[in-house]
Design an enzyme around this catalytic site. Structure first.
Site, PDB file in Angstrom:
ATOM      1  N   TYR A  15       0.838  -1.207   0.000  1.00 20.56           N
ATOM      2  CA  TYR A  15       0.000   0.000   0.000  1.00 20.56           C
ATOM      3  C   TYR A  15       0.870   1.253   0.000  1.00 20.56           C
ATOM      4  O   TYR A  15       0.529   2.261  -0.613  1.00 20.56           O
ATOM      5  CB  TYR A  15      -0.967  -0.022   1.184  1.00 20.56           C
ATOM      6  N   HIS A  19     -14.619   3.055  -0.325  1.00 12.43           N
ATOM      7  CA  HIS A  19     -13.592   2.066   0.030  1.00 12.43           C
ATOM      8  C   HIS A  19     -12.381   2.714   0.691  1.00 12.43           C
ATOM      9  O   HIS A  19     -11.273   2.159   0.679  1.00 12.43           O
ATOM     10  CB  HIS A  19     -13.175   1.253  -1.202  1.00 12.43           C
TER      11      HIS A  19
END
Ligand code: APR
Length: 257
Positions: free
Chosen positions: A67, A121
């Protein structure tokens, strides 16, 4: 590009517009989608090893590194003409409101100037403690684009409880942020036009929004170069890309008022 007549008619008579976007919205900015063959993230990485609470429990350094590199790549991309068209729609074409409901975790809609963006999200640019949920405001230095991306990187530690800090995105099997979901349903239920751009319509509950909109009387238009699970819900489908179709639509609205 010519705008299909029924799409232009629906947009011209719409006061309240909602643009529901997915990864395809950012594809022309150079952000990979998830499921496009070969190029999609899930064609290259195993979602179960990266985007689930179980993956985080198993190997937080592996998940954080991934990420973190995606967070870093945000700095290297720019909003495309599609993002900019959505951001200027209300002003240029005189709609009462143009709200954005996105599944994307990038900040390209905001960077293009869209004032009202709902992130279903989460966001790559927000972080919180995986134990006590405290938002993490500490430094997260953006990796230099040229830097080799480490396979593992220790996440920061929460200043409140010492727990590991996780990315502020929604993983598979996790609930959506309730306030974001409730806002998304509210704007879709009061919309005249729901434009569904660049999503495969495979991930619920986001994929249910066009159905909710249609059920509440909105016209649903899909903008996507390929058929999706939303195509049958749409009143009109426009087989085109976001960065080509959306500017053409807003320019046509501006021209013909
Ligand atoms: N313009 C418009 N649509 C495009 C473009 C483009 N330039 N390029 C690709 N598309 C379309 C593809 O045809 C596909 O239907 O965008 C869609 C991308 O689908 P996915 O990769 O499945 O992305 P998305 O629908 O946003 O995924 C939903 O799944 O992995 C999870 O949480 C993640 O938010 C994500 C969710």
């Amino acid at each position: 590009m010519e705008v299909p007549g029924p799409v232009l008619d629906a947009a011209r008579s719409a006061h309240r517009v909602v643009v529901v976007t997915g990864a395809g919205m950012s594809a022309e900015s150079g952000v990979p989608t998830f499921r496009d063959a070969q190029t999609g993230l899930w064609a290259r990485y195993a979602a179960e090893d990266l985007a689930t609470p179980e993956a985080w429990e198993r190997d937080p350094a592996f998940v954080w590194a991934w990420y973190f590199s995606r967070f870093g790549s945000l700095a290297a991309v720019e909003p495309n003409a599609g993002h900019r068209a959505v951001a200027t729609w209300a002003e240029v074409a005189g709609a009462e409101s143009v709200a954005v409901v996105t599944q994307n975790v990038d900040d390209l809609h905001e960077r293009a100037g869209s004032p009202d963006v709902v992130h279903l999200h989460g966001s790559l640019a927000s972080f919180r403690c995986s134990r006590c949920d405290t938002a993490y405001e500490g430094r997260v230095d953006v990796p230099d684009a040229g830097d080799a991306q480490p396979e593992r990187l220790d996440p920061p530690v929460c200043v409140e409880c010492g727990g590991l800090v996780r990315p502020g995105v929604v993983w598979f099997g996790e609930l959506l942020p309730l306030d974001a979901w409730e806002r998304a349903v509210a704007v879709v239920e009061s919309a005249d036009l729901v434009l569904v751009v660049g999503t495969s319509g495979l991930v619920h509950p986001a994929a249910g929004l066009p159905v909710i909109g249609r059920g509440a009387g909105a016209t649903v238009v899909e903008v996507n170069p390929r058929e999706t699970d939303t195509s049958d819900v749409a009143h009109h489908v426009w087989r085109a890309t976001a960065a080509v179709a959306l500017p053409a639509l807003v320019q046509a609205l501006a021209r013909t008022g």
